[in-house]
Design an enzyme around this catalytic site. Structure first.
Site, PDB file in Angstrom:
ATOM      1  CG  HIS A  55       2.637   5.149   6.739  1.00 30.81           C
ATOM      2  ND1 HIS A  55       1.908   4.791   5.622  1.00 30.81           N
ATOM      3  CD2 HIS A  55       2.104   4.458   7.767  1.00 30.81           C
ATOM      4  CE1 HIS A  55       0.987   3.923   5.980  1.00 30.81           C
ATOM      5  NE2 HIS A  55       1.071   3.707   7.270  1.00 30.81           N
ATOM      6  CE  LYS A 107      -4.068  -1.182   2.624  1.00 37.65           C
ATOM      7  NZ  LYS A 107      -4.506  -0.726   3.930  1.00 37.65           N
ATOM      8  CG  HIS A 116      -0.771   6.933   4.253  1.00 39.03           C
ATOM      9  ND1 HIS A 116      -0.594   7.604   5.437  1.00 39.03           N
ATOM     10  CD2 HIS A 116      -1.384   5.766   4.558  1.00 39.03           C
ATOM     11  CE1 HIS A 116      -1.080   6.870   6.419  1.00 39.03           C
ATOM     12  NE2 HIS A 116      -1.550   5.746   5.912  1.00 39.03           N
TER      13      HIS A 116
HETATM   14  N1  ARG Z   1       0.580  -0.282   9.768  1.00 39.23           N
HETATM   15  C1  ARG Z   1      -0.382   0.498  10.487  1.00 39.23           C
HETATM   16  C2  ARG Z   1      -1.086   1.469   9.557  1.00 39.23           C
HETATM   17  O1  ARG Z   1      -0.529   1.885   8.601  1.00 39.23           O
HETATM   18  C3  ARG Z   1       0.244   1.280  11.597  1.00 39.23           C
HETATM   19  C4  ARG Z   1       0.842   0.447  12.684  1.00 39.23           C
HETATM   20  C5  ARG Z   1       0.921   1.168  13.963  1.00 39.23           C
HETATM   21  N2  ARG Z   1       1.518   0.410  14.988  1.00 39.23           N
HETATM   22  C6  ARG Z   1       0.924  -0.548  15.713  1.00 39.23           C
HETATM   23  N3  ARG Z   1       1.629  -1.174  16.598  1.00 39.23           N
HETATM   24  N4  ARG Z   1      -0.348  -0.821  15.545  1.00 39.23           N
HETATM   25  O2  ARG Z   1      -2.189   1.852   9.808  1.00 39.23           O
END
Ligand code: ARG
Length: 568
Positions: A135, A129, A132
């Site tokens: 991030h 993905k 974005h």
């Molecule tokens: N990969 C997730 C997202 O993009 C964020 C992860 C955040 N960290 C966690 N431990 N849940 O939405």
């Protein structure tokens, strides 16, 4: 090496309180703010007589009668009597401050006596993905917070927790099988290829529901540990991580660990789920989902009715694993506002499980960015944004009459400037605030931007290089005269406060605002305090002052995540 003036005053105060306890001195030092009297130019530290941690109102008379010495001139109460002002002798203050910072910028002891064990999880994109803007914000904020803790002597672990698990990855695998030659493009351009695979498979599944079932089946078999489905998945992840590492190195960011959500897939956490069932924390609801009841009104599903894991169940397992591994004093999750409820649930569940460290977890949240795309309005991938910034910056450098470096080849300053612009543009706002991205504002050399900080740094560097003056070996404050010197040393002395407050509030914006102020004062100081062509004694002292200022600016920029440029 000279003692930091703030510590000298804190020491004196704790002595006056007849308490030589180190922790008292530290507490005092943390509550002192440095000021410069607008009208008369006095330099003084203010201490509130009352805070959350102490109440020394009864000691005020004793403190006011403190004996003056070469460092402390006088102690007076503030107008409202809520604070005391400790007025310092200008020359001793300037000398103590500059000599303590000339060789190396380190935080004063009182800021780093507790060597805490900190885990910072940040960035955490999902593979297949787009990376974005959320991030990107997480990466910029998380990196700065990690740097500040590191600077303060904490033991910091930086974790990137990559999203590679969930039904959508069934779609990705399905998509790859639908695209001819996807293997080749996976090697060359993994992130775009995986994204396209996902987009194509979901579009086709909309028209043909059997494809959606197929994707779900693929994911189910991954969840059950099917070798074939998993081995392909492992190689896909490897390609992605290579490209991500590339991007992170452009951003000047690195991690101690890469974790994957798939490390906590159902197969790996079934023991945990059974244990929760045994403790009666988990129940099965009428649809066959396993849920945790948090209150009358709230229950959180942790296993789907088809038996697969969920985002939250993987997070429970990941937190437990990390505690086992790192025994952290605190663990930060740098993730956008949108996941507030998720992290509240996570912490509540860990509390329900009676894990004594549940309160050591903290969600560091941040707001949305609107309008960040390339000028054509297309890019959603971080790499495209970075490329775009570099290109815009290059155009600007070519047009600018001030550009000193040769730009006929791919000059690294262009990349660094572009990155500085993006990072500072982000940290310019308090993290919880939403903001609108604007290319012109981000890249402006005159406003408060990353480019401006770089410009100030490289001007200081060029004074050092081209003024034909050798810096003094120690500060002689009698040669550093004028109110601009007071303005600049006052700003230098406030660096500790900027670090301390950024750290306390987990707010990089405080440090960035400080750097803007420092660069404003430096702008005037560079104009007023000429080095080249001045009598040697004065010139070498001014150069000494500028070197300290540049050390501070450079350190602040590095903590924020920038590479200070010597030339641009
Ligand atoms: N990969 C997730 C997202 O993009 C964020 C992860 C955040 N960290 C966690 N431990 N849940 O939405």
């Amino acid at each position: 090496m000279r003692r930091n003036p703030r510590l000298l005053i804190a020491n004196k105060i704790s002595q006056a309180l007849s308490d030589k306890n180190v922790s008292v001195t530290d507490t005092v030092a943390k509550h002192l703010t440095l000021n410069l009297g607008k009208s008369d130019g006095t330099i003084y530290f203010s201490l509130p007589l009352r805070s959350k941690f102490y109440d020394i109102r009864a000691d005020a008379p004793k403190l006011i009668n403190s004996k003056s010495d070469e460092f402390l001139e006088n102690v007076i109460p503030s107008d409202n009597s809520e604070k005391l002002h400790f007025i310092v002798h200008r020359e001793h203050f300037i000398k103590g401050l500059l000599d303590s910072l000339y060789h190396k910028v380190v935080p004063p002891d009182f800021l780093c006596r507790k060597q805490e064990n900190i885990v910072v999880e940040f960035s955490s994109p999902n593979i297949a993905k787009p990376f974005h803007i959320g991030h990107l914000r997480s990466t910029i904020i998380g990196n700065c917070i990690a740097n500040i803790h590191n600077f303060m002597n904490c033991d910091v672990r930086k974790i990137n927790y990559l999203g590679d698990w969930g039904t959508q990855f069934g779609f990705v695998q399905l998509g790859l099988s639908l695209i001819p030659s996807s293997n080749v493009s996976l090697q060359n351009d993994p992130i775009h290829t995986l994204y396209n695979a996902y987009v194509q498979a979901s579009a086709k599944a909309e028209k043909d529901p059997t494809l959606a079932d197929k994707a779900r089946n693929i994911f189910e078999s991954m969840e059950k540990g099917d070798e074939d489905a998993l081995s392909q998945w492992t190689s896909i992840r490897e390609h992605t991580i290579e490209e991500l590492k590339n991007t992170y190195s452009r951003l000047n960011v690195n991690f101690d660990e890469y974790e994957w959500e798939s490390m906590y897939r159902m197969e790996k956490i079934s023991g945990l789920i059974s244990e929760l069932e045994r403790q009666r924390i988990v129940k099965v609801d009428s649809e066959g989902k396993k849920i945790i009841v948090l209150s009358d009104k709230k229950s959180v599903p942790i296993v789907k009715s088809d038996g697969s894991s969920l985002y939250i169940s993987r997070d429970i397992a990941a937190a437990m694993e990390r505690y086992k591994k790192f025994k952290f004093d605190r663990m930060y999750y740098v993730v956008d506002n949108g996941q507030t409820q998720h992290f509240m649930n996570l912490i509540n569940i860990l509390e329900l499980m009676k894990l004594p460290w549940a309160n050591k977890l903290m969600h560091i949240k941040f707001g949305k960015v609107r309008g960040m795309s390339t000028r054509k309005g297309t890019a959603i991938f971080l790499k495209d944004i970075l490329d775009e910034t570099r290109n815009v910056m290059k155009e600007k450098q070519i047009q600018s009459p001030n550009t000193k470096v040769q730009l006929d080849c791919e000059h690294p300053s262009t990349e660094i400037l572009g990155l500085s612009a993006v990072v500072i543009n982000d940290l310019k706002y308090r993290r919880t605030q939403d903001y609108q991205f604007d290319w012109n504002k981000a890249l402006d050399i005159k406003g408060d931007t990353g480019v401006k900080l770089q410009y100030t740094h490289s001007r200081l560097k060029s004074i050092e290089t081209y003024s034909e003056v050798v810096a003094a070996t120690e500060c002689d404050p009698s040669l550093l005269t004028g109110s601009i010197v007071d303005d600049l040393t006052h700003m230098i002395g406030k660096f500790d406060e900027a670090i301390m407050n950024s750290h306390q509030e987990l707010e990089p914006n405080i440090l960035v605002n400080y750097l803007f102020k420092l660069s404003h004062v430096l702008g005037s100081a560079i104009k007023c305090l000429k080095v080249k062509g001045e009598p040697m004694s004065v010139a070498s002292q001014r150069l000494y002052l500028f070197i300290v200022a540049r050390n501070i600016l450079a350190k602040g920029m590095q903590l924020v995540g920038l590479t200070p440029l010597d030339q641009m």
